[in-house]
Design a protein around this motif. Sequence first.
Motif, PDB file in Angstrom:
ATOM      1  N   PRO A   1       0.823  -1.211   0.000  1.00  0.00           N
ATOM      2  CA  PRO A   1       0.000   0.000   0.000  1.00  0.00           C
ATOM      3  C   PRO A   1       0.863   1.270   0.000  1.00  0.00           C
ATOM      4  CG  PRO A   1      -0.707  -1.524   1.726  1.00  0.00           C
ATOM      5  CD  PRO A   1       0.565  -2.062   1.157  1.00  0.00           C
ATOM      6  N   GLY A   2       0.386   2.288  -0.721  1.00  0.00           N
ATOM      7  CA  GLY A   2       1.078   3.566  -0.752  1.00  0.00           C
ATOM      8  C   GLY A   2       2.284   3.607  -1.685  1.00  0.00           C
ATOM      9  N   ARG A   3       2.536   2.538  -2.414  1.00  0.00           N
ATOM     10  CA  ARG A   3       3.674   2.473  -3.331  1.00  0.00           C
ATOM     11  C   ARG A   3       3.211   2.652  -4.763  1.00  0.00           C
ATOM     12  NH1 ARG A   3       8.614   0.158  -1.379  1.00  0.00           N
ATOM     13  NH2 ARG A   3       8.609   0.625   0.801  1.00  0.00           N
ATOM     14  N   GLU A   4       4.110   3.143  -5.591  1.00  0.00           N
ATOM     15  CA  GLU A   4       3.890   3.174  -7.029  1.00  0.00           C
ATOM     16  C   GLU A   4       5.066   2.450  -7.674  1.00  0.00           C
ATOM     17  OE1 GLU A   4       2.254   6.423  -9.892  1.00  0.00           O
ATOM     18  OE2 GLU A   4       4.443   6.668  -9.815  1.00  0.00           O
ATOM     19  N   ALA A   5       4.814   1.242  -8.125  1.00  0.00           N
ATOM     20  CA  ALA A   5       5.847   0.459  -8.795  1.00  0.00           C
ATOM     21  C   ALA A   5       6.012   0.975 -10.214  1.00  0.00           C
ATOM     22  CB  ALA A   5       5.469  -1.012  -8.812  1.00  0.00           C
ATOM     23  N   VAL A   6       7.266   1.010 -10.685  1.00  0.00           N
ATOM     24  CA  VAL A   6       7.552   1.459 -12.046  1.00  0.00           C
ATOM     25  C   VAL A   6       8.293   0.336 -12.762  1.00  0.00           C
ATOM     26  CG1 VAL A   6       8.745   3.163 -13.470  1.00  0.00           C
ATOM     27  CG2 VAL A   6       7.707   3.868 -11.294  1.00  0.00           C
ATOM     28  N   VAL A   7       7.766  -0.059 -13.923  1.00  0.00           N
ATOM     29  CA  VAL A   7       8.411  -1.065 -14.760  1.00  0.00           C
ATOM     30  C   VAL A   7       8.624  -0.435 -16.134  1.00  0.00           C
ATOM     31  CG1 VAL A   7       8.233  -3.352 -15.803  1.00  0.00           C
ATOM     32  CG2 VAL A   7       7.316  -2.955 -13.513  1.00  0.00           C
ATOM     33  N   ARG A   8       9.886  -0.455 -16.579  1.00  0.00           N
ATOM     34  CA  ARG A   8      10.228   0.049 -17.910  1.00  0.00           C
ATOM     35  C   ARG A   8      10.747  -1.130 -18.729  1.00  0.00           C
ATOM     36  NH1 ARG A   8      13.048   4.244 -14.717  1.00  0.00           N
ATOM     37  NH2 ARG A   8      11.633   6.004 -14.661  1.00  0.00           N
ATOM     38  N   TYR A   9      10.382  -1.153 -20.000  1.00  0.00           N
ATOM     39  CA  TYR A   9      10.861  -2.231 -20.861  1.00  0.00           C
ATOM     40  C   TYR A   9      11.141  -1.685 -22.250  1.00  0.00           C
ATOM     41  CZ  TYR A   9       5.943  -2.227 -22.205  1.00  0.00           C
ATOM     42  OH  TYR A   9       4.699  -1.853 -22.619  1.00  0.00           O
ATOM     43  N   GLY A  10      12.167  -2.237 -22.835  1.00  0.00           N
ATOM     44  CA  GLY A  10      12.569  -1.836 -24.162  1.00  0.00           C
ATOM     45  C   GLY A  10      13.318  -2.965 -24.833  1.00  0.00           C
ATOM     46  N   PRO A  11      13.919  -2.699 -25.969  1.00  0.00           N
ATOM     47  CA  PRO A  11      14.598  -3.763 -26.701  1.00  0.00           C
ATOM     48  C   PRO A  11      15.830  -4.319 -25.969  1.00  0.00           C
ATOM     49  CG  PRO A  11      14.912  -1.652 -27.790  1.00  0.00           C
ATOM     50  CD  PRO A  11      13.944  -1.423 -26.684  1.00  0.00           C
ATOM     51  N   ASP A  12      16.473  -3.497 -25.115  1.00  0.00           N
ATOM     52  CA  ASP A  12      17.705  -3.940 -24.455  1.00  0.00           C
ATOM     53  C   ASP A  12      17.530  -4.418 -23.028  1.00  0.00           C
ATOM     54  OD1 ASP A  12      19.167  -3.350 -26.729  1.00  0.00           O
ATOM     55  OD2 ASP A  12      19.603  -1.305 -26.073  1.00  0.00           O
ATOM     56  N   ALA A  13      16.489  -3.935 -22.330  1.00  0.00           N
ATOM     57  CA  ALA A  13      16.397  -4.246 -20.899  1.00  0.00           C
ATOM     58  C   ALA A  13      14.969  -4.112 -20.388  1.00  0.00           C
ATOM     59  CB  ALA A  13      17.308  -3.319 -20.111  1.00  0.00           C
ATOM     60  N   ILE A  14      14.753  -4.715 -19.223  1.00  0.00           N
ATOM     61  CA  ILE A  14      13.537  -4.544 -18.444  1.00  0.00           C
ATOM     62  C   ILE A  14      13.995  -4.016 -17.087  1.00  0.00           C
ATOM     63  CG2 ILE A  14      11.552  -5.690 -17.391  1.00  0.00           C
ATOM     64  CD1 ILE A  14      11.980  -7.924 -19.563  1.00  0.00           C
ATOM     65  N   GLU A  15      13.393  -2.931 -16.619  1.00  0.00           N
ATOM     66  CA  GLU A  15      13.762  -2.332 -15.338  1.00  0.00           C
ATOM     67  C   GLU A  15      12.578  -2.370 -14.390  1.00  0.00           C
ATOM     68  OE1 GLU A  15      15.189   1.646 -15.836  1.00  0.00           O
ATOM     69  OE2 GLU A  15      16.667   1.063 -17.343  1.00  0.00           O
ATOM     70  N   ALA A  16      12.850  -2.569 -13.109  1.00  0.00           N
ATOM     71  CA  ALA A  16      11.823  -2.540 -12.066  1.00  0.00           C
ATOM     72  C   ALA A  16      12.307  -1.609 -10.968  1.00  0.00           C
ATOM     73  CB  ALA A  16      11.603  -3.939 -11.511  1.00  0.00           C
ATOM     74  N   HIS A  17      11.433  -0.702 -10.549  1.00  0.00           N
ATOM     75  CA  HIS A  17      11.780   0.247  -9.489  1.00  0.00           C
ATOM     76  C   HIS A  17      10.634   0.322  -8.484  1.00  0.00           C
ATOM     77  CE1 HIS A  17      15.248   1.506 -11.784  1.00  0.00           C
ATOM     78  NE2 HIS A  17      14.466   1.573 -12.836  1.00  0.00           N
ATOM     79  N   ASP A  18      10.988   0.212  -7.215  1.00  0.00           N
ATOM     80  CA  ASP A  18      10.034   0.323  -6.106  1.00  0.00           C
ATOM     81  C   ASP A  18       8.909  -0.712  -6.213  1.00  0.00           C
ATOM     82  OD1 ASP A  18       9.510   1.473  -3.650  1.00  0.00           O
ATOM     83  OD2 ASP A  18       8.081   2.914  -4.480  1.00  0.00           O
ATOM     84  N   VAL A  19       9.249  -1.911  -6.660  1.00  0.00           N
ATOM     85  CA  VAL A  19       8.273  -2.997  -6.721  1.00  0.00           C
ATOM     86  C   VAL A  19       8.363  -3.750  -5.397  1.00  0.00           C
ATOM     87  CG1 VAL A  19       7.568  -5.110  -7.898  1.00  0.00           C
ATOM     88  CG2 VAL A  19       8.490  -3.197  -9.222  1.00  0.00           C
ATOM     89  N   VAL A  20       7.312  -3.650  -4.593  1.00  0.00           N
ATOM     90  CA  VAL A  20       7.263  -4.325  -3.298  1.00  0.00           C
ATOM     91  C   VAL A  20       5.965  -5.129  -3.254  1.00  0.00           C
ATOM     92  CG1 VAL A  20       7.277  -4.086  -0.789  1.00  0.00           C
ATOM     93  CG2 VAL A  20       8.566  -2.461  -2.203  1.00  0.00           C
ATOM     94  N   LEU A  21       6.096  -6.444  -3.349  1.00  0.00           N
ATOM     95  CA  LEU A  21       4.944  -7.343  -3.317  1.00  0.00           C
ATOM     96  C   LEU A  21       4.792  -7.915  -1.913  1.00  0.00           C
ATOM     97  CD1 LEU A  21       5.614  -9.243  -6.653  1.00  0.00           C
ATOM     98  CD2 LEU A  21       3.998  -7.374  -6.268  1.00  0.00           C
ATOM     99  N   THR A  22       3.549  -8.008  -1.433  1.00  0.00           N
ATOM    100  CA  THR A  22       3.302  -8.573  -0.112  1.00  0.00           C
ATOM    101  C   THR A  22       2.401  -9.792  -0.233  1.00  0.00           C
ATOM    102  OG1 THR A  22       1.360  -7.200   0.307  1.00  0.00           O
ATOM    103  CG2 THR A  22       3.492  -6.297   0.973  1.00  0.00           C
ATOM    104  N   TYR A  23       2.624 -10.720   0.671  1.00  0.00           N
ATOM    105  CA  TYR A  23       1.789 -11.914   0.781  1.00  0.00           C
ATOM    106  C   TYR A  23       1.757 -12.250   2.267  1.00  0.00           C
ATOM    107  CZ  TYR A  23      -0.142 -16.534  -0.112  1.00  0.00           C
ATOM    108  OH  TYR A  23      -0.956 -17.635  -0.147  1.00  0.00           O
ATOM    109  N   GLY A  24       0.614 -12.122   2.886  1.00  0.00           N
ATOM    110  CA  GLY A  24       0.559 -12.302   4.334  1.00  0.00           C
ATOM    111  C   GLY A  24       1.460 -11.272   4.997  1.00  0.00           C
ATOM    112  N   THR A  25       2.371 -11.737   5.851  1.00  0.00           N
ATOM    113  CA  THR A  25       3.301 -10.830   6.525  1.00  0.00           C
ATOM    114  C   THR A  25       4.625 -10.697   5.780  1.00  0.00           C
ATOM    115  OG1 THR A  25       4.145 -12.645   7.877  1.00  0.00           O
ATOM    116  CG2 THR A  25       2.334 -11.338   8.800  1.00  0.00           C
ATOM    117  N   GLY A  26       4.778 -11.401   4.656  1.00  0.00           N
ATOM    118  CA  GLY A  26       6.038 -11.389   3.921  1.00  0.00           C
ATOM    119  C   GLY A  26       6.052 -10.396   2.776  1.00  0.00           C
ATOM    120  N   THR A  27       7.277 -10.027   2.371  1.00  0.00           N
ATOM    121  CA  THR A  27       7.434  -9.116   1.233  1.00  0.00           C
ATOM    122  C   THR A  27       8.559  -9.580   0.322  1.00  0.00           C
ATOM    123  OG1 THR A  27       9.008  -7.672   2.371  1.00  0.00           O
ATOM    124  CG2 THR A  27       6.679  -7.076   2.535  1.00  0.00           C
TER     125      THR A  27
END
Length: 176
Positions: free
Chosen positions: A25-51
């Motif tokens: 909650p309160g996060r904005e995940a950013v995923v960028r993708y192009g011909p050379d790379a895939i980038e992930a920034h501020d991706v925080v996934l939760t499941y129960g008490t884990g992240t």
Amino acid sequence: RPEFSEVRVRRLSLGLDTGTWTLAPGREAVVRYGPDAIEAHDVVLTYGTGTIDVEGRVARTAGSPASALRLDLHGLQVADLYAMALGTPRASGTLDGRVDLSGSLADPVAQATMTIRDGRVADVTFSRVTAATSASKRMRICAVCPSTRASSICACSIETRRLSSVSPAASRSLIA
């Protein structure tokens, strides 16, 4: 034509039979993708008490700048992960760790360290097990687990090679 496309995610919910993964909650995940790379920034996934925190980039081709992707695992329940992957849980405990990926999708390299606390596999309990692994053309896994039974300690080390990375003569000696 832009160098990359960008997706910004404010809400995410992935429902499984065993539970739901959500974007923290309160996060904005950013995923960028192009011909050379895939980038992930501020991706925080939760499941129960884990992240699972994901940050960095993965090179799509060997010619592009190398990957530098990090996954931090915090408080994941082994029984939940086991149920997602294999069905009825036969292991339990709390998993923490880190995975660093480099190289490219065509030739990835991984370094990982994981710790399971207060675990159980079948009828064997343990207070803590720590494993480290590195993998590219070779994979090495080392684990140390002090058991809750009579202060015994188990340790193991396993090393494997992909036969495709070994010369034909050496692969014959591995098979023989």
